[in-house]
Every structure is written in C-alpha cells, then in structure tokens.
Design an enzyme around this catalytic site. Sequence first.
Site, PDB file in Angstrom:
ATOM      1  N   PHE A 129     -14.610  50.866  57.647  1.00 38.34           N
ATOM      2  CA  PHE A 129     -15.129  51.280  56.360  1.00 38.34           C
ATOM      3  C   PHE A 129     -13.897  51.384  55.445  1.00 38.34           C
ATOM      4  O   PHE A 129     -13.101  50.450  55.447  1.00 38.34           O
ATOM      5  CB  PHE A 129     -16.044  52.509  56.526  1.00 38.34           C
TER       6      PHE A 129
ATOM      7  N   ARG B 156     -18.351  55.900  49.287  1.00 31.89           N
ATOM      8  CA  ARG B 156     -17.672  55.195  50.375  1.00 31.89           C
ATOM      9  C   ARG B 156     -17.280  56.173  51.477  1.00 31.89           C
ATOM     10  O   ARG B 156     -17.168  57.385  51.248  1.00 31.89           O
ATOM     11  CB  ARG B 156     -16.389  54.510  49.861  1.00 31.89           C
TER      12      ARG B 156
ATOM     13  N   PHE C 124      -4.767  41.102  61.814  1.00 30.05           N
ATOM     14  CA  PHE C 124      -4.971  41.872  60.580  1.00 30.05           C
ATOM     15  C   PHE C 124      -4.742  41.051  59.314  1.00 30.05           C
ATOM     16  O   PHE C 124      -4.904  41.579  58.211  1.00 30.05           O
ATOM     17  CB  PHE C 124      -3.977  43.049  60.531  1.00 30.05           C
TER      18      PHE C 124
ATOM     19  N   TYR D 130      -0.708  46.741  55.775  1.00 31.20           N
ATOM     20  CA  TYR D 130      -1.054  48.173  55.765  1.00 31.20           C
ATOM     21  C   TYR D 130      -1.569  48.672  57.124  1.00 31.20           C
ATOM     22  O   TYR D 130      -0.913  49.480  57.793  1.00 31.20           O
ATOM     23  CB  TYR D 130      -2.079  48.390  54.654  1.00 31.20           C
TER      24      TYR D 130
ATOM     25  N   ALA E 247      -5.555  39.193  56.680  1.00 33.60           N
ATOM     26  CA  ALA E 247      -6.668  38.656  55.897  1.00 33.60           C
ATOM     27  C   ALA E 247      -6.534  39.083  54.443  1.00 33.60           C
ATOM     28  O   ALA E 247      -5.918  40.099  54.147  1.00 33.60           O
ATOM     29  CB  ALA E 247      -7.993  39.167  56.454  1.00 33.60           C
TER      30      ALA E 247
ATOM     31  N   ASP F  90       3.914  37.553  60.774  1.00 33.14           N
ATOM     32  CA  ASP F  90       3.418  37.786  59.408  1.00 33.14           C
ATOM     33  C   ASP F  90       4.095  36.764  58.502  1.00 33.14           C
ATOM     34  O   ASP F  90       5.270  36.439  58.698  1.00 33.14           O
ATOM     35  CB  ASP F  90       3.797  39.221  58.989  1.00 33.14           C
ATOM     36  N   ASN F  91       3.378  36.266  57.505  1.00 36.23           N
ATOM     37  CA  ASN F  91       4.021  35.325  56.575  1.00 36.23           C
ATOM     38  C   ASN F  91       4.582  36.049  55.355  1.00 36.23           C
ATOM     39  O   ASN F  91       5.127  35.416  54.447  1.00 36.23           O
ATOM     40  CB  ASN F  91       3.065  34.192  56.166  1.00 36.23           C
TER      41      ASN F  91
ATOM     42  N   TYR G 106     -15.937  37.942  50.618  1.00 28.72           N
ATOM     43  CA  TYR G 106     -15.098  38.626  51.618  1.00 28.72           C
ATOM     44  C   TYR G 106     -15.918  38.967  52.867  1.00 28.72           C
ATOM     45  O   TYR G 106     -15.539  38.642  53.997  1.00 28.72           O
ATOM     46  CB  TYR G 106     -14.487  39.895  50.988  1.00 28.72           C
TER      47      TYR G 106
ATOM     48  N   ASN H 219      -8.129  31.241  54.243  1.00 28.97           N
ATOM     49  CA  ASN H 219      -7.289  32.175  54.991  1.00 28.97           C
ATOM     50  C   ASN H 219      -8.065  32.938  56.058  1.00 28.97           C
ATOM     51  O   ASN H 219      -7.602  33.113  57.184  1.00 28.97           O
ATOM     52  CB  ASN H 219      -6.641  33.172  54.032  1.00 28.97           C
TER      53      ASN H 219
HETATM   54  N1  UDP Z   1     -12.974  51.740  42.501  1.00 30.55           N
HETATM   55  C1  UDP Z   1     -12.924  52.269  41.209  1.00 30.55           C
HETATM   56  N2  UDP Z   1     -11.793  52.091  40.492  1.00 30.55           N
HETATM   57  C2  UDP Z   1     -10.700  51.423  40.958  1.00 30.55           C
HETATM   58  C3  UDP Z   1     -10.758  50.898  42.260  1.00 30.55           C
HETATM   59  C4  UDP Z   1     -11.917  51.064  43.006  1.00 30.55           C
HETATM   60  O1  UDP Z   1     -13.886  52.873  40.749  1.00 30.55           O
HETATM   61  O2  UDP Z   1      -9.717  51.284  40.221  1.00 30.55           O
HETATM   62  C5  UDP Z   1     -14.189  51.942  43.305  1.00 30.55           C
HETATM   63  C6  UDP Z   1     -14.814  50.651  43.815  1.00 30.55           C
HETATM   64  O3  UDP Z   1     -15.705  50.123  42.871  1.00 30.55           O
HETATM   65  C7  UDP Z   1     -15.501  51.142  45.095  1.00 30.55           C
HETATM   66  C8  UDP Z   1     -14.595  52.269  45.585  1.00 30.55           C
HETATM   67  O4  UDP Z   1     -13.818  52.669  44.453  1.00 30.55           O
HETATM   68  O5  UDP Z   1     -16.755  51.683  44.793  1.00 30.55           O
HETATM   69  C9  UDP Z   1     -13.663  51.849  46.690  1.00 30.55           C
HETATM   70  O6  UDP Z   1     -13.037  50.630  46.295  1.00 30.55           O
HETATM   71  P1  UDP Z   1     -11.810  50.025  47.081  1.00 30.55           P
HETATM   72  O7  UDP Z   1     -11.362  48.797  46.339  1.00 30.55           O
HETATM   73  O8  UDP Z   1     -10.785  51.072  47.325  1.00 30.55           O
HETATM   74  O9  UDP Z   1     -12.397  49.642  48.502  1.00 30.55           O
HETATM   75  P2  UDP Z   1     -13.657  48.720  48.938  1.00 30.55           P
HETATM   76  O10 UDP Z   1     -14.837  49.639  48.981  1.00 30.55           O
HETATM   77  O11 UDP Z   1     -13.782  47.611  47.947  1.00 30.55           O
HETATM   78  O12 UDP Z   1     -13.274  48.237  50.282  1.00 30.55           O
END
Ligand code: UDP
Length: 324
Positions: free
Chosen positions: A169, A221, A73, A12, A75, A32-33, A141, A92
Amino acid sequence: MKNILVIGGAGYIGSHTVRMLAAKGYNPVVLDNLSKGHKEAVQGYPFELADLGDKARLAETFKKYNIEAVMHFAAFAEVGESVKEPSKYYHNNVAKVLDLLDAMVENNIHYFVFSSTAATFGEPVKPTINEQHPQLPINPYGNTKLMVEKMLADFDVAYGLKATALRYFNASGADDSGEIGESHNPESHLIPIVLQAAAGKRPSIKMFGNDYPTPDGTCVRDYIHVNDLARAHILALEKMAKDNVSERFNLGSGSGFSVKELVDEARKITGINFKAEVAPRRPGDPAVLVADSTKAQQVLGWKPEYNLTRIIETAWNWEQHRKY
Ligand code: UDP
C-alpha cells in the site's frame, strides 16, 4: 540461502531491504542503473551498475556472487506519470522484467520476490482489500504490475520459478538511523512533499481533490513503514524457500488516513503550520485504498511495527538531515 540480488537496491524500499538483509546475516548484492536510485543509499554493499533488462550483465552477476534469489524493486512507480507516459512504464516494468525472468530461468535461479502494488486492485469493492479482491487496475502503473503477477504465475507452472508478489500500500517513513530515506526527483509522494512544505522547501502542499466519496472529501490511503515492508520481504523469502511455493500478500497497516488527516498529523508532529491548498484531482487516483493484511499476519507472522506517528517522525528526521 544467503546470497540475494537486490535489483533497485539503491532506491527507496530496496535500500531499506538491503540494510535489513545484511543485519539479518544475508549477503545482499545491489544491482541498479541509478536512473532513480542513489549511490549514497548503497552503504558498503557489493554494487553492480547495470540495467535490469541487461541479460548478459545479469548472468555475469548471478555467477560472480553465486546468487540464490532475486528481489526486484527497480520499477517506475508514479500513478500520474504512468497515465501520461504509459510506454515508459510498459518498457521498464513489464518488458525488462520478462528479460530478467528469462535470465533467472536460464541461470537456474528459483526464487523471486516481486514488488507489486495496491494499484493492481483498482477501485475497491470492499472497505479493505485482501488477496481475494478483484484485480482491475485503473491506471497504467497498476496494469504493468498486474501483468508481471500474471507472468509469474505462468513462469511457475512452466519453469518452476517460485515467486512471492508483495502488494504494497503506501510505502512511507525512513530508517530510524536517519542514514537512508525517501528521495525522488522530482518528488511526487505525499509525505515527503508535506514535510518539504514544513521545512520551508516548498511554499505549500496541494491536496489533489476534496470531492471524493470519503468523510472529508480527500483521498484515503494506508501508509506502511518502509522497514515493515523490508521485514515482510525477508519473511516472504524465507517462507518461499522453506515451502517452495509461490504466494501473494497484501501489505498495509489496515488503517486508512485521508490527505487532510495526514496534513494535520504532520503539522502536529513538526509544530509547523505549513500551507495546504485544494487542487484538482490527480488522474488515476482511487478514492480509498486500505489493506487487509490478515494473510501476511497468519502465514508470515508479519505485523507492522510503526504507526502513522512514527512514520511521520522518521520521515521528518530524514527530511531534516538527509544526505541525498
Ligand atoms: N497527494 C496529494 N498531493 C500531493 C501528492 C499526493 O494530495 O502533492 C495525494 C494523492 O492524490 C493520493 C495520496 O496523496 O491520494 C497519496 O499519493 P502518493 O503519490 O503519495 O502515493 P500513491 O497513493 O499514488 O501511491
């Protein structure tokens, strides 16, 4: 410096960076694999089908294309999965990166741009997170990415390998062309899931937790467009090569949006009132993650160009016309 190896360039963020590197006159080479990446995302650029931990193939690729810098990238990047399958993440995201860094040192390649993450910070102790914020990850992670940041600091001291760690972010959106975008299988990220619900490809979206200490109870977020991230990589590379120093930057918009707010904005943009239901919390999720990117603005002259509306619009365009 022109010849850049982009490991994970079929993924991505990697594929958007490859496209921008080429547009700015660089010669990106994709390695890339294809375990997660898509061949269709590599649009006419030199491509090596190989694993990032394959030192022999790396050495061969470095020589074949006269590589001068590496952007990495490739990961695994799903918080929830990392809690359930940490071993996969440490192999990984840490062990193979050590092989990659060894291969770089052995082949005299001095510049590395590393995809790090907001997840290295854990639960914020301040409303916005700058580079001085303590790094105390709360999921595997985040641990793997922090380990590599530490390895990079040690490799700089011992071997002079210069590295810039970019803590993303929430990467989101798609290229304006609609030719490349986000595609994970299975999809776990919020914006694509929301838009798949809008497109009728899912019955509903589940909002993970509504009892967080946030204004509406859902997680907050900081969503940052993938092309803003791509541009930051190129600025970081140029700055690193010019000053020959290792750096760390937090990359976000500085604005937080809750899951509920995002759902509302997506309903407005798509004009579709898809169903959203509350579900249990997802393990490993901090309540709020918002960047303070003042350093990237001051040192790199980087400023995000896409707001949340444009992020969702480009992602929606991709969702409706996606080729992979
Ligand atoms: N989230 C959610 N429903 C989903 C997927 C994600 O409520 O089906 C929430 C998740 O708990 C987080 C935010 O959306 O608070 C962003 O999650 P995402 O997986 O996109 O990215 P992350 O913050 O994990 O990198």
